[in-house]
Scaffold this motif. Structure first.
Motif, PDB file in Angstrom:
ATOM      1  N   GLN A 124       0.832  -1.191   0.000  1.00 53.04           N
ATOM      2  CA  GLN A 124       0.000   0.000   0.000  1.00 53.04           C
ATOM      3  C   GLN A 124       0.872   1.250   0.000  1.00 53.04           C
ATOM      4  N   TYR A 125       0.433   2.246  -0.780  1.00 54.79           N
ATOM      5  CA  TYR A 125       1.143   3.516  -0.842  1.00 54.79           C
ATOM      6  C   TYR A 125       0.159   4.590  -1.280  1.00 54.79           C
ATOM      7  N   LEU A 126       0.227   5.737  -0.631  1.00 53.59           N
ATOM      8  CA  LEU A 126      -0.723   6.808  -0.892  1.00 53.59           C
ATOM      9  C   LEU A 126      -0.709   7.209  -2.365  1.00 53.59           C
ATOM     10  N   SER A 127      -1.908   7.319  -2.943  1.00 54.47           N
ATOM     11  CA  SER A 127      -2.130   7.725  -4.340  1.00 54.47           C
ATOM     12  C   SER A 127      -1.751   6.643  -5.346  1.00 54.47           C
ATOM     13  N   TYR A 128      -1.546   5.404  -4.855  1.00 50.83           N
ATOM     14  CA  TYR A 128      -1.262   4.279  -5.737  1.00 50.83           C
ATOM     15  C   TYR A 128      -2.261   3.157  -5.475  1.00 50.83           C
ATOM     16  N   LYS A 129      -2.504   2.358  -6.502  1.00 54.14           N
ATOM     17  CA  LYS A 129      -3.415   1.232  -6.393  1.00 54.14           C
ATOM     18  C   LYS A 129      -2.792   0.135  -5.536  1.00 54.14           C
ATOM     19  N   THR A 130      -3.538  -0.341  -4.548  1.00 50.09           N
ATOM     20  CA  THR A 130      -3.047  -1.396  -3.669  1.00 50.09           C
ATOM     21  C   THR A 130      -2.776  -2.676  -4.461  1.00 50.09           C
ATOM     22  N   ILE A 131      -1.655  -3.331  -4.131  1.00 50.89           N
ATOM     23  CA  ILE A 131      -1.284  -4.592  -4.779  1.00 50.89           C
ATOM     24  C   ILE A 131      -1.448  -5.731  -3.786  1.00 50.89           C
ATOM     25  N   THR A 132      -2.102  -6.812  -4.199  1.00 56.36           N
ATOM     26  CA  THR A 132      -2.103  -8.056  -3.435  1.00 56.36           C
ATOM     27  C   THR A 132      -1.570  -9.159  -4.347  1.00 56.36           C
ATOM     28  N   ARG A 133      -0.666  -9.964  -3.813  1.00 59.19           N
ATOM     29  CA  ARG A 133      -0.042 -11.014  -4.617  1.00 59.19           C
ATOM     30  C   ARG A 133       0.253 -12.222  -3.734  1.00 59.19           C
ATOM     31  N   VAL A 134      -0.023 -13.417  -4.253  1.00 58.03           N
ATOM     32  CA  VAL A 134       0.339 -14.651  -3.562  1.00 58.03           C
ATOM     33  C   VAL A 134       1.775 -14.995  -3.935  1.00 58.03           C
ATOM     34  N   VAL A 135       2.646 -15.118  -2.929  1.00 57.78           N
ATOM     35  CA  VAL A 135       4.066 -15.364  -3.151  1.00 57.78           C
ATOM     36  C   VAL A 135       4.454 -16.708  -2.550  1.00 57.78           C
ATOM     37  N   ASP A 136       5.140 -17.532  -3.339  1.00 53.20           N
ATOM     38  CA  ASP A 136       5.676 -18.804  -2.864  1.00 53.20           C
ATOM     39  C   ASP A 136       7.042 -18.536  -2.253  1.00 53.20           C
ATOM     40  N   PHE A 137       7.143 -18.656  -0.924  1.00 56.73           N
ATOM     41  CA  PHE A 137       8.398 -18.320  -0.236  1.00 56.73           C
ATOM     42  C   PHE A 137       9.527 -19.279  -0.599  1.00 56.73           C
ATOM     43  N   TYR A 138       9.188 -20.476  -1.057  1.00 53.17           N
ATOM     44  CA  TYR A 138      10.236 -21.447  -1.396  1.00 53.17           C
ATOM     45  C   TYR A 138      11.037 -20.998  -2.609  1.00 53.17           C
ATOM     46  N   SER A 139      10.359 -20.408  -3.587  1.00 50.80           N
ATOM     47  CA  SER A 139      11.030 -20.024  -4.829  1.00 50.80           C
ATOM     48  C   SER A 139      11.192 -18.513  -4.971  1.00 50.80           C
ATOM     49  N   ALA A 140      10.801 -17.752  -3.923  1.00 56.47           N
ATOM     50  CA  ALA A 140      10.863 -16.294  -4.019  1.00 56.47           C
ATOM     51  C   ALA A 140      12.305 -15.813  -4.052  1.00 56.47           C
ATOM     52  N   THR A 141      12.611 -14.956  -5.011  1.00 60.74           N
ATOM     53  CA  THR A 141      13.921 -14.304  -5.075  1.00 60.74           C
ATOM     54  C   THR A 141      13.715 -12.841  -4.700  1.00 60.74           C
ATOM     55  N   ALA A 142      14.384 -11.954  -5.368  1.00 64.29           N
ATOM     56  CA  ALA A 142      14.184 -10.534  -5.104  1.00 64.29           C
ATOM     57  C   ALA A 142      12.862 -10.100  -5.730  1.00 64.29           C
ATOM     58  N   LEU A 143      11.902  -9.754  -4.898  1.00 70.28           N
ATOM     59  CA  LEU A 143      10.574  -9.391  -5.377  1.00 70.28           C
ATOM     60  C   LEU A 143      10.554  -7.940  -5.838  1.00 70.28           C
ATOM     61  N   VAL A 144       9.794  -7.676  -6.862  1.00 71.93           N
ATOM     62  CA  VAL A 144       9.605  -6.306  -7.346  1.00 71.93           C
ATOM     63  C   VAL A 144       8.109  -6.065  -7.489  1.00 71.93           C
ATOM     64  N   PHE A 145       7.628  -5.061  -6.780  1.00 71.45           N
ATOM     65  CA  PHE A 145       6.229  -4.665  -6.880  1.00 71.45           C
ATOM     66  C   PHE A 145       6.164  -3.336  -7.618  1.00 71.45           C
ATOM     67  N   ALA A 146       5.553  -3.339  -8.787  1.00 70.66           N
ATOM     68  CA  ALA A 146       5.412  -2.127  -9.588  1.00 70.66           C
ATOM     69  C   ALA A 146       4.009  -1.576  -9.380  1.00 70.66           C
ATOM     70  N   MET A 147       3.917  -0.398  -8.773  1.00 72.03           N
ATOM     71  CA  MET A 147       2.630   0.168  -8.394  1.00 72.03           C
ATOM     72  C   MET A 147       2.163   1.200  -9.417  1.00 72.03           C
ATOM     73  N   GLU A 148       0.864   1.183  -9.682  1.00 69.78           N
ATOM     74  CA  GLU A 148       0.254   2.117 -10.617  1.00 69.78           C
ATOM     75  C   GLU A 148      -0.451   3.233  -9.843  1.00 69.78           C
ATOM     76  N   THR A 149      -0.315   4.469 -10.322  1.00 64.97           N
ATOM     77  CA  THR A 149      -0.992   5.588  -9.670  1.00 64.97           C
ATOM     78  C   THR A 149      -2.503   5.412  -9.803  1.00 64.97           C
ATOM     79  N   SER A 150      -3.225   5.832  -8.777  1.00 61.80           N
ATOM     80  CA  SER A 150      -4.674   5.685  -8.771  1.00 61.80           C
ATOM     81  C   SER A 150      -5.265   6.631  -7.747  1.00 61.80           C
ATOM     82  N   VAL A 151      -6.454   7.134  -8.022  1.00 65.33           N
ATOM     83  CA  VAL A 151      -7.142   7.962  -7.038  1.00 65.33           C
ATOM     84  C   VAL A 151      -7.811   7.098  -5.971  1.00 65.33           C
TER      85      VAL A 151
END
Length: 765
Positions: free
Chosen positions: A76-103
Motif C-alpha cells: 500500500q502507498y498513498l495515491s497508488y493502487k493497492t497490490i495483493t499477490r500470492v508469493v511462494d516463499f520457497y522459490s521467491a527471489t528478489a521481489l519487485v512490486f510495480a505500483m500504478e498511480t490511482s485515485v
C-alpha cells in the motif's frame, strides 16, 4: 489429563521450532511508469502478522519468515493502487512490486476473516474494510464508527455509548464480533449494552455480510465483524501513536496511547484508552443522566519466528453508563452537564485473554486460538450494590489446519469448542444461571483457475444449554431447562473477474442459530429496557437459507459495487408484547406495585431481502463524490406483518475535495448529506413508524510535519442544522420507550462538532 495435553502441546511447539528453516524475503517497490523507487510503501503479510516500510532505496526486508509456503502479500502507498499477490516463499527471489498511480488506493484489499486469506477479488464473501483513519472522529463506540462507513451495517442504539450491530436486518446473537481471533462473549442478547471492545485498538475492521456459520458456527447468521490489531513492526523498531478528540455535543473526550516493538522476534504492544462524556444534547435539551465513561487497557506479548508466531493478547474493558428511569409525563431533559452519573446506571467489566498461534509446517500450517473471557454486568438501581449482576465466564478453542495445495485445490479443516458458565450475583433475577456447551467441525476447499474461484464447505455443530432451576422464598422463579441442538450447514461460493476492473461474486448456503439462554429461560424485569421478559424453553434453532450476489467495478473515473441478497429464516426468534399484556411487580425500593409491559419470546417464519452498494465518482484526482446505500425489507410470514427492529433505507452522500497545498499533506474538505428514509414497515404490536430525516455533515483536515513525525489534525461536524429526529433503530424513540404513551420518546443527538489529532511516532531501522 490437563498435564498430558500441556505436555503434548509443548512437545509439538519444540518440534516445530527445532526444525523450522530461517528465511529472509527481500524486495523493492517502484513506480510502474517511471521505475522510480517508492519510499515508505507499506508491505505486509497478514497471515504472519508482520509489516515493513520501504527504505530510502525503496527496498524492504522480512527476516525470520518461513522458508516454504504460499502467502498473500499486500503493498500500500498513498495515491497508488493497492497490490495483493500470492508469493511462494520457497522459490521467491528478489521481489519487485510495480505500483500504478490511482485515485483509489485500497480497492483490492486482503480479507482474513474467511477460511482462507485472499484478496477481495478472489473472495466470494461480501466484505468491507474500514481503516484506522476511518474509525477516528465523531463516534462514541466501535459500532457507531462502523455504521457510518459500511453499506448494509446499522446499529440499535441507546443514546450515546451503546450500539448493537445490525447486518442486513439481523442483530443481537445473529452477528458475531471477533477480536484477537476469539468470538466476543458478553451477553449479546441484551439491548442496552454495547460491544466491549476499544474502537482505537483496531488497525482495521473487516465487516463480512451474509451468513458465516460455516467458519464461526451458531450466531453468525447475519455476518461477522472482525477486529484486527496492528501488525508487529520490523525487527529492532519501536512504534507508537497518540490520538485524542473532543466533541461539543456531550463534551466527549477520547484519548488513546499505544506503544509496540520488536526485538529479535520478541514482539510486544500496549495500549490505554479513556472516554468520558456528560449527558448528550438533543434539540430539546440534554437527555438526563445519559453520560458515560469508559476505560480500556489491552496489550500483547509474543514471538514472531520462522516457524510462525505465538501471541498472548490481554485486555481489560470497563464501562459506566447512566440511565434515566422515566415514566410518561416526566420531563426527560435537563440543563445539567455534570459528568457525575446518577442512579440508575450500569457497570460493565470485561476481562479477556487470547492465545493466538500459527505454526508453519512446510507447506501446511496450524492456526490455534485459545480464549478466556470474564464478563460482569452490574445494574445499579439506587446504590453501589448491584440489583442485577451477571457473571459470565467463557472458555474457547478454535483450530484450523491448512493442508498442502494440490492441483490448485486448497483444503482446510477446522474444529471449535466453547464452554460458557453464567451465575447470578444480584438480588434481581432475569436469566437463570446456566452452562452452555458447543462443539463444531468443518471442512472447506477452495480452487482458483484462470479468472475463476470456487469454494465450498460443510459444518456440523452440537450445542447444549442447561439452565438452573431456582426458587426464591419458596416460589419457583426459574424452572430450569436442558436443551440439545445439532446442526449440519453448508455453503458454496463463486467469483469471476471479467477484467481487472469488473468482478462478480455469489454465495448460497444454509446456516443456523441456537436459541440463547435468555430466550429459553428469562423470567423477570429487564431494567435496562423497562420491560418484563418471559422465555420459552421449547424454542427450536433458527434455520437460514440465504443467497447473495455482488458486482464490483473500479477503474479511474468510477468505482463501486452493487449487491442483492435474500434470506429465508425458519423459526425466527424474537420477543414481542401482544394485547398490551402487563405484569405487576412490587418495587423493592418503594414497596409500591409497578406495571411492566410483558415481552414473550416466540418463533415465526421470516424472510429478508434487500440491496446495498456504493458508488464513487472521481472526475479529477482531487475530487471524490462518495455514495453508499442500503435497504432491507423483512416480513413475518407467519402473521403476515413486518419484522421488528429493521433499519430504514439510507443513502450517504459525501463530496470530498483534496487539493495539493504546499507544505501540507493529505489536506481535505468534505461535505455530506445523510438521507434516512421513512420506516413504516414496523411491527404495530409494539412499534411505531419512524419519519424520514436528512442530516448535514462537514469536515476539514490535514497532516503537518513535526520534525520527522507527521501530525494529523481534523475538525468534523455532524447534524449541523441541529435537526430534530428519531432514528428507526433508536431504543429511545416513541413507541419503544413506552407502550403506555407512544409519543413518549427522546430525540437523537443534535449538532456535534469534533476536534481531533493523531500523532504516530517511532523508529525506522
Amino acid at each position: 489429563m490437563k498435564l498430558k495435553l500441556i505436555s503434548c502441546f509443548l512437545f509439538l511447539f519444540i518440534q516445530i521450532t527445532a526444525f523450522a528453516d530461517v528465511n529472509i524475503i527481500k524486495g523493492k517497490v517502484i513506480d510502474a511508469k517511471t521505475n522510480e523507487t517508492l519510499i515508505g510503501a507499506v508491505v505486509s503479510i497478514p497471515d504472519l502478522h508482520v509489516s515493513v516500510a520501504t527504505n530510502a532505496n525503496g527496498e524492504f526486508t522480512f527476516r525470520s519468515v518461513p522458508a516454504t509456503g504460499k502467502y498473500v502479500m499486500q503493498v500500500q502507498y498513498l495515491s497508488y493502487k493497492t497490490i495483493t499477490r500470492v508469493v511462494d516463499f520457497y522459490s521467491a527471489t528478489a521481489l519487485v512490486f510495480a505500483m500504478e498511480t490511482s485515485v483509489v488506493e485500497a480497492r483490492e484489499v486482503v480479507i482474513t476473516g474467511t477460511p482462507i486469506t485472499s484478496s477481495s477479488k478472489n473472495n466470494s464473501t461480501s466484505a468491507s474494510v474500514v481503516s484506522k483513519e476511518q474509525l477516528q472522529g465523531a463516534s462514541t463506540n466501535l459500532i457507531d464508527a462502523l455504521a457510518r462507513q459500511v453499506p448494509g451495517l446499522g446499529q440499535i442504539s441507546t443514546g450515546q455509548g451503546i450500539s448493537k450491530p445490525v447486518i442486513r436486518g439481523l442483530s443481537y446473537n445473529r452477528v458475531v464480533t471477533l477480536s484477537d481471533g476469539v468470538k466476543q462473549q458478553g451477553q449479546q442478547f441484551g439491548d442496552e449494552h454495547g460491544i466491549e471492545i476499544d474502537q482505537f485498538q483496531a488497525e482495521r475492521v473487516e465487516v463480512l455480510r451474509g451468513a458465516a456459520s460455516l467458519m464461526y458456527g451458531s450466531d453468525a447468521l447475519g455476518g461477522v465483524i472482525n477486529v484486527i490489531d496492528p501488525p508487529s513492526p520490523p525487527e529492532g523498531n519501536i512504534k507508537g501513536e497518540i490520538l485524542s478528540n473532543y466533541s461539543t455535543n456531550s463534551g466527549l473526550i477520547n484519548t488513546s496511547l499505544m506503544l509496540t516493538g520488536n526485538e529479535s522476534g520478541f514482539v510486544w504492544r500496549g495500549r490505554g484508552s479513556y472516554q468520558n462524556a456528560h449527558s448528550f444534547n438533543t434539540p430539546a435539551g440534554y437527555y438526563a443522566n445519559s453520560g458515560f465513561n469508559q476505560t480500556d487497557f489491552n496489550g500483547m506479548l509474543g514471538v514472531n519466528k520462522s516457524w510462525g508466531y505465538s501471541h498472548l493478547n490481554f485486555s481489560y474493558f470497563k464501562s459506566n453508563i447512566g440511565f434515566f428511569d422515566a415514566e410518561p409525563g416526566d420531563n426527560l431533559y435537563s440543563n445539567s452537564t455534570s459528568r457525575t452519573l446518577d442512579y440508575p446506571k450500569q457497570d460493565i467489566r470485561h476481562y479477556k485473554l487470547a492465545f493466538n498461534n500459527n505454526f508453519i509446517m512446510g507447506g501446511s500450517s496450524l492456526k490455534l486460538d485459545i480464549g478466556f473471557q470474564k464478563n460482569q454486568r452490574r445494574e445499579l438501581a439506587d446504590s453501589p450494590v448491584p440489583s442485577l449482576f451477571f457473571d459470565l465466564n467463557t472458555y474457547s478453542l478454535d483450530a484450523k489446519y491448512y493442508t498442502h495445495e494440490v492441483n490448485g485445490w486448497h483444503p482446510v479443516i477446522g474444529f471449535s469448542a466453547s464452554l460458557g458458565h453464567s451465575v447470578n450475583k444480584g438480588v434481581e433475577l432475569l436469566v437463570p444461571a446456566y452452562d452452555e456447551y458447543s462443539t463444531g467441525a468443518f471442512g472447506y476447499v477452495k480452487k482458483t483457475w484462470d479468472q475463476n474461484t470456487f469454494s465450498a464447505g460443510l459444518r456440523i455443530d452440537y450445542i447444549q444449554n442447561k439452565g438452573k432451576q431456582q426458587n426464591v422464598d419458596g416460589t419457583q422463579v426459574f424452572s430450569g431447562f436442558d436443551n440439545k441442538f445439532s446442526n449440519l450447514s453448508g455453503a458454496i461460493g463463486y467469483t469471476h473477474a471479467f477484467s481487472d476492473a469488473l468482478n462478480f461474486k455469489a454465495n448460497a448456503g444454509t446456516a443456523f442459530r441456537a436459541p440463547n439462554p435468555a430466550e429459553l429461560g428469562s423470567n423477570g424485569v429487564h431494567e435496562g429496557t423497562s420491560r418484563y421478559e418471559i422465555g420459552n424453553g421449547e424454542l427450536a434453532p433458527e434455520r437460514s437459507y440465504q443467497a447473495d450476489a455482488t458486482l464490483e467495478y473500479g477503474s479511474g473515473f468510477v468505482t463501486g459495487s452493487f449487491g442483492i441478497y435474500e434470506n429465508y429464516i425458519h423459526n425466527y426468534i424474537y420477543a414481542s408484547n401482544t394485547n398490551n399484556e402487563q405484569i405487576i411487580v412490587t418495587d423493592e425500593a418503594t414497596g409500591l406495585p409497578r406495571g411492566y409491559d410483558a415481552y414473550r419470546y416466540g418463533q415465526v417464519n421470516a424472510s429478508l431481502y434487500g440491496f446495498e452498494g456504493n458508488l464513487t465518482l472521481h472526475p479529477v484526482s482531487f475530487l471524490h463524490f462518495e455514495n453508499t446505500f442500503s435497504y432491507t425489507r423483512a416480513q413475518n410470514r407467519s402473521f403476515d406483518r413486518p419484522l421488528p427492529l429493521i433499519p430504514a433505507g439510507v443513502l450517504h452522500n459525501t463530496l470530498r475535495f483534496e487539493p495539493k497545498v504546499k507544505g501540507i499533506r493529505d489536506f481535505y474538505l468534505s461535505a455530506g448529506i445523510d438521507n434516512f428514509f421513512k420506516q413504516t414497515r414496523v411491527d404495530a404490536t409494539f412499534e411505531t413508524p419512524a419519519d424520514a430525516y436528512t442530516l448535514l455533515n462537514a469536515g476539514i483536515g490535514a497532516t503537518f510535519k513535526i520534525g520527522a513525525q507527521a501530525l494529523k489534525v481534523y475538525v468534523s461536524g455532524n447534524n449541523l442544522t441541529n435537526k430534530r429526529y428519531y432514528d428507526a433503530l433508536s431504543r429511545l424513540r416513541p413507541g419503544r420507550y413506552s407502550q403506555e404513551d407512544p409519543t413518549f420518546g427522546v430525540y437523537n443527538p443534535g449538532r456535534n462538532i469534533t476536534f481531533g489529532f493523531y500523532l504516530p511516532f517511532g523508529t525506522n531501522k
